[in-house]
Design an enzyme around this catalytic site. Structure first.
Site, mmCIF file in Angstrom:
data_model
loop_
_atom_site.group_PDB
_atom_site.id
_atom_site.type_symbol
_atom_site.label_atom_id
_atom_site.label_comp_id
_atom_site.label_asym_id
_atom_site.label_seq_id
_atom_site.Cartn_x
_atom_site.Cartn_y
_atom_site.Cartn_z
ATOM 1 N N ASP A 189 0.827 -1.208 0.000
ATOM 2 C CA ASP A 189 0.000 0.000 0.000
ATOM 3 C C ASP A 189 0.862 1.259 0.000
ATOM 4 O O ASP A 189 1.963 1.275 0.552
ATOM 5 C CB ASP A 189 -0.888 -0.017 1.250
ATOM 6 C CG ASP A 189 -2.044 0.952 1.154
ATOM 7 O OD1 ASP A 189 -2.336 1.432 0.040
ATOM 8 O OD2 ASP A 189 -2.669 1.233 2.189
ATOM 9 N N ASN A 191 1.665 3.266 -2.880
ATOM 10 C CA ASN A 191 2.398 3.630 -4.093
ATOM 11 C C ASN A 191 1.947 4.968 -4.668
ATOM 12 O O ASN A 191 2.769 5.825 -5.013
ATOM 13 C CB ASN A 191 2.225 2.543 -5.162
ATOM 14 C CG ASN A 191 2.895 1.239 -4.794
ATOM 15 O OD1 ASN A 191 3.816 1.210 -3.991
ATOM 16 N ND2 ASN A 191 2.432 0.160 -5.375
ATOM 17 N N GLY A 192 0.623 5.132 -4.787
ATOM 18 C CA GLY A 192 0.086 6.368 -5.362
ATOM 19 C C GLY A 192 0.395 7.589 -4.520
ATOM 20 O O GLY A 192 0.778 8.642 -5.042
ATOM 21 N N ARG A 203 1.015 8.770 -10.600
ATOM 22 C CA ARG A 203 0.789 7.616 -9.732
ATOM 23 C C ARG A 203 1.543 6.382 -10.229
ATOM 24 O O ARG A 203 2.029 5.566 -9.430
ATOM 25 C CB ARG A 203 -0.712 7.303 -9.652
ATOM 26 C CG ARG A 203 -1.507 8.277 -8.807
ATOM 27 C CD ARG A 203 -2.991 7.922 -8.828
ATOM 28 N NE ARG A 203 -3.227 6.578 -8.346
ATOM 29 C CZ ARG A 203 -3.357 6.249 -7.064
ATOM 30 N NH1 ARG A 203 -3.249 7.185 -6.124
ATOM 31 N NH2 ARG A 203 -3.599 5.000 -6.710
ATOM 32 N N HIS A 216 3.867 3.016 -8.554
ATOM 33 C CA HIS A 216 3.722 1.576 -8.780
ATOM 34 C C HIS A 216 5.025 0.976 -9.315
ATOM 35 O O HIS A 216 5.399 -0.139 -8.958
ATOM 36 C CB HIS A 216 2.586 1.309 -9.759
ATOM 37 C CG HIS A 216 1.229 1.679 -9.231
ATOM 38 N ND1 HIS A 216 0.727 1.147 -8.063
ATOM 39 C CD2 HIS A 216 0.273 2.537 -9.700
ATOM 40 C CE1 HIS A 216 -0.483 1.650 -7.834
ATOM 41 N NE2 HIS A 216 -0.768 2.489 -8.814
ATOM 42 N N ASN A 276 -10.032 -3.014 -7.452
ATOM 43 C CA ASN A 276 -9.137 -2.102 -8.173
ATOM 44 C C ASN A 276 -9.554 -1.847 -9.617
ATOM 45 O O ASN A 276 -9.064 -0.904 -10.252
ATOM 46 C CB ASN A 276 -7.697 -2.615 -8.142
ATOM 47 C CG ASN A 276 -7.020 -2.449 -6.799
ATOM 48 O OD1 ASN A 276 -6.062 -3.142 -6.485
ATOM 49 N ND2 ASN A 276 -7.517 -1.533 -5.980
ATOM 50 N N ARG A 322 1.288 -4.473 6.688
ATOM 51 C CA ARG A 322 0.665 -3.416 5.890
ATOM 52 C C ARG A 322 1.404 -2.102 6.132
ATOM 53 O O ARG A 322 1.289 -1.496 7.198
ATOM 54 C CB ARG A 322 -0.811 -3.244 6.212
ATOM 55 C CG ARG A 322 -1.423 -2.131 5.347
ATOM 56 C CD ARG A 322 -2.906 -2.187 5.251
ATOM 57 N NE ARG A 322 -3.379 -1.307 4.182
ATOM 58 C CZ ARG A 322 -4.596 -1.326 3.662
ATOM 59 N NH1 ARG A 322 -5.478 -2.193 4.116
ATOM 60 N NH2 ARG A 322 -4.926 -0.496 2.695
ATOM 61 N N LEU A 349 -7.696 -4.852 6.719
ATOM 62 C CA LEU A 349 -7.346 -5.975 5.851
ATOM 63 C C LEU A 349 -7.658 -5.722 4.386
ATOM 64 O O LEU A 349 -7.053 -6.336 3.509
ATOM 65 C CB LEU A 349 -8.090 -7.234 6.309
ATOM 66 C CG LEU A 349 -7.372 -8.138 7.300
ATOM 67 C CD1 LEU A 349 -8.267 -9.303 7.688
ATOM 68 C CD2 LEU A 349 -6.075 -8.656 6.714
ATOM 69 N N SER A 350 -8.640 -4.867 4.114
ATOM 70 C CA SER A 350 -9.008 -4.549 2.729
ATOM 71 C C SER A 350 -9.315 -5.806 1.903
ATOM 72 O O SER A 350 -8.831 -5.971 0.797
ATOM 73 C CB SER A 350 -7.910 -3.708 2.049
ATOM 74 O OG SER A 350 -7.784 -2.456 2.689
#
Length: 255
Positions: free
Chosen positions: A33, A35-36, A46, A50, A81, A201, A208-209
């Site tokens: 989590d 990256n953007g 963005r 990645h 996503n 995370r 947890l997403s």
């Protein structure tokens, strides 16, 4: 007998981490989590975040393998996503191809077995081909297993497993009485793998997403404010050190 790894640090980080090789987590799962947001903080597109995150995969995979971790599962693209901007989704699909083509031989040389979890049938044909080619190349490797979660959702996985079990009941292959936790586990995408001992995370979020919902029942969680592109081998070691110093009782009372 305890075996320790000690690493020397520069002046701004003199702490020595001692890791017990005999208590290394077999399976580490990571939600990659931030990256953007990493890119936005630097005024970059963005996609640059990645791409930097892809470099981090290589570092963490190498370190995990060196430490003796058997399974590394990375959350790369969730079922949700697809709702991101089309340009970003397309770029991520192309990044999958780039990773497979650029890193395939290196993974194979280092005895890494590449695997995916999730419904990859929904991916574009060129991305799917790159994935299948890499799986075929590394299928006989016996080192660390690199699981990439693509078009993956924990709820979707449980539905997927339930349907498979229902089909077996309808065909008469099994009885309803045969349904138990072990049977459910054997029909998940992670069939044959141990549940994750440690879920990491980065980026400051603490949820947890929709990731490994069944498998994470007794996982240890480790959070960090560091965004994934900046996540280092040192951060991995800290997470493992923390894990090794927790009291895992699995619902039991410590004797």
């Amino acid at each position: 007998m305890f075996k320790f790894i000690k690493r020397n640090r520069n002046n701004d980080d003199k702490e020595i981490i001692e890791l017990d090789y005999d208590r290394m987590p077999k399976h580490i799962a990571i939600i990659m989590d931030g990256n953007g947001r990493w890119a936005k903080e630097r005024g970059l597109p963005r996609m640059m975040g990645h791409r930097e995150g892809m470099k981090t995969i290589k570092k963490i995979l190498d370190r995990s393998a060196h430490l003796g971790v058997k399974y590394l599962t990375l959350y790369a693209f969730s079922t949700e996503n697809w709702n991101r901007p089309k340009d970003e989704v397309n770029a991520l699909m192309n990044l999958i191809i780039e990773f497979a083509q650029k890193e395939g031989e290196n993974l194979h040389k280092n005895n890494v077995k590449f695997n995916t979890i999730g419904d990859i049938s929904k991916l574009p044909s060129n991305s799917l081909k790159a994935i299948k080619d890499l799986k075929e190349l590394t299928k006989n490797n016996e080192g660390i297993v690199l699981n990439i979660a693509l078009n993956y959702g924990g709820r979707n996985e449980i539905v997927y497993a339930t349907k498979k079990i229902c089909e077996k009941v309808c065909k008469g292959d099994i009885n309803i009485e045969d349904i138990n936790e072990n049977l459910m586990s054997m029909n998940l995408y992670t069939k044959g793998m141990p549940d994750p001992d440690l879920i990491i995370r980065p980026s400051g979020e603490q949820r947890l997403s929709n990731y490994l919902l069944w498998q994470s029942a007794y996982s240890e969680f480790w959070y960090s404010n560091i965004k994934w592109p900046d996540f280092s081998e040192r951060n991995l070691e800290k997470a493992i050190y923390d894990y090794q110093n927790r009291d895992r009782r699995f619902g039991k009372v410590k004797q």
